[in-house]
Write an enzyme that holds these catalytic residues in place. Sequence first.
Site, PDB file in Angstrom:
ATOM      1  N   GLN A 125      14.774   4.087  -8.300  1.00  0.00           N
ATOM      2  CA  GLN A 125      15.890   5.010  -8.184  1.00  0.00           C
ATOM      3  C   GLN A 125      15.473   6.449  -8.448  1.00  0.00           C
ATOM      4  OE1 GLN A 125      18.698   4.503  -6.920  1.00  0.00           O
ATOM      5  NE2 GLN A 125      19.601   6.502  -7.333  1.00  0.00           N
ATOM      6  N   GLU A 126      14.555   6.648  -9.375  1.00  0.00           N
ATOM      7  CA  GLU A 126      14.150   8.001  -9.747  1.00  0.00           C
ATOM      8  C   GLU A 126      13.378   8.705  -8.640  1.00  0.00           C
ATOM      9  OE1 GLU A 126      14.597  10.093 -12.105  1.00  0.00           O
ATOM     10  OE2 GLU A 126      15.510   8.970 -13.741  1.00  0.00           O
ATOM     11  N   SER A 127      12.370   8.039  -8.093  1.00  0.00           N
ATOM     12  CA  SER A 127      11.437   8.751  -7.214  1.00  0.00           C
ATOM     13  C   SER A 127      11.116   8.032  -5.918  1.00  0.00           C
ATOM     14  CB  SER A 127      10.123   8.993  -7.959  1.00  0.00           C
ATOM     15  OG  SER A 127       9.457   7.755  -8.204  1.00  0.00           O
ATOM     16  N   TYR A 157      23.689   6.309 -10.533  1.00  0.00           N
ATOM     17  CA  TYR A 157      22.345   6.004 -11.025  1.00  0.00           C
ATOM     18  C   TYR A 157      22.330   4.718 -11.850  1.00  0.00           C
ATOM     19  CZ  TYR A 157      18.007   6.807 -13.719  1.00  0.00           C
ATOM     20  OH  TYR A 157      16.775   6.687 -14.316  1.00  0.00           O
TER      21      TYR A 157
END
Length: 655
Positions: A505-507, A612
């Site tokens: 999810q972050e990158s 998120y």
Amino acid sequence: MKRLAILTPLVALAATFSLPGVVFAQPSGDDVLLQMQQAARKQDSKALAALLPATQGHPLEVWAQYWALKARLDSATSQEVEDFLQRWRGTYQEDRLRNDWLLLLGQRRDWAEFERLHTDFRMQDDKQLRCYDLAIASMEGRLPAHAGTQLQQLWLDQPASDDGCTYAASTLYAAQQLPAQTVWQRARLGAERNQLGTARDALAIAAPQHVGPLATLFKSPLQYLTTGKTTPPAALATLALIRLAASDPDQAAQLLRTRWQKTLSAEERDWVWGVIGKVAARRLSDDALDYFAEVQQLADLNDDSLAWLARAALRAGQWGLVQQAIAAMSTAQQQDSTWVYWKARTLLAQGTPQGQEQAQALLDSIAGVDGFYEQLAREDLGQAVLPPPEPQPPTAEEAARARANPGLARALYAIRIGLRSEGVREWNYTTNLHQPGGMNDRELLAAAQLACQAQVWDRCINTSERTRGFASWQQRYPMPFKDEVVTRARNIGLDPAYVYGLIRQESRFIMDARSHVGASGLMQVMPATAKWTAKKIGMTDFQPSMINQHDVNITIGTAYLKLALDDFDGSMVLAAAGYNAGPGRPRNWRNGPVLDAAIWAENVPFTETRDYVKKVLANTTNYAAAITGQPQSLRSRLGQVGPKDTPVAYNKALP
């Protein structure tokens, strides 16, 4: 040496693609493209013109040509534009320049040329152009049925003011094909979003006499409402109350009750109460439902206010009110899996055989493994989360066609030399199912495999996610650096699936990813957080420049995640919220009733953090299934969320 080490594989990679008639340039050509990208961002037409000749024959020459022409499009001739469109026919850049030129033609009101070129516009992704098209149809007396409704949806959905939809609204309003109420709704949305220009453009259409006070109203709504020599018009008072509610919903509620309740129309009152309730709900205030209770007709509220009514009702356990809020939403919003799921839960709460049957049908309609509510629906139907069977891999012929696709080749080349934004856009255009010649499931699978092999993981994942007849878990949930991630996570007591769920999810596994707030690397660690964590774990040789090294990023990111998880007593939901929004916010958000974590997550005030948390937990469940090969439960990872009930104090130093 470092530059050569990076570029040498790129040249080798590019050579594997078939671009007929194009000779791949030497690294110096890549450098010129990078310089042109920077010049294009500055709209430096002179620099672009000077650099352009050096890109002749480069595989990305089309980008150079596009940037150079786009920078001087205001002064370009129709023939120059036509020459570009013909030379690069079929490319992403051709359609993008057509989009740029059509916007300019719309602003110039050159409708004949607009109509001639618009028919060839393939992407059809620009709402302004659709608005211009409706304006032309109105002027020519050939409006389609429900044109006013179409424009209303386009205009109200636009996040900020624009020429196309504003002009169309003015045209249709003058022709009595757009109701005044829609214009005022647009002005109210401008007030909600603190967009003075949006509200001003709307009022200029239906009430130009009211434009003057807007700046004062936006700047000091309380003063405008209480200290004027004359009583403001009800419509402007509505806008002022909306602006006031954004900062002080209680004050706005008091003024509405004591001074404006009888002055405003029923629809105006409902809208203002909806905004007051929404702001209070976002603050997790117990007063939110009292404010929403003042609304007479839920149909007067927009989808955003109705969503917050539903969330506040979920938080209070008022299932009947949840059902009423969902029923008042637009058809499109009701079809979102979030509200399909919660509608099913309201029906289950009724406890009637009919409600049970309807709920089962709703859950069955969204049950799956790809998303948060899809997984919850699957579990509520008694099914665990397991990866689907892998599809047959691309055949040699399918893989060869993907490698030979010019758009994919250009996209990968662009990404590899640092033109990530450009490469991603061209990749998405080339694989888009809605374009002529768009890809079917097997072609998407082969394109995703090509991206995976090139380690461009975000395109691998996003492309694979678009297949509908089957799903490749190996593509959708890849595990780069598996040995390092799994070993590091287990050594410090973290679930490797949780780490992978967060990284995805972050990158999307982009190692040099950098967020708009400065977070870096696979796990998107902020510089100050990296420095603090490195010191905390005894990494004495840490330097800020090391954060994009994947091993350092994994070490620091997992260490911080473990500290956050411990701070929240092992709650994956709270730790994920803290990782995204900082630990202080979820510490406050958890103070209230003890809630099912799904309800708590749905009530997270920040849209980004709410999305998120749900995605990280769904990712985690899928990665756990992939890593262990065993059935998994999202609900078991959620648990409940409420006030801290352990004697261990928060780690106040945790950044």
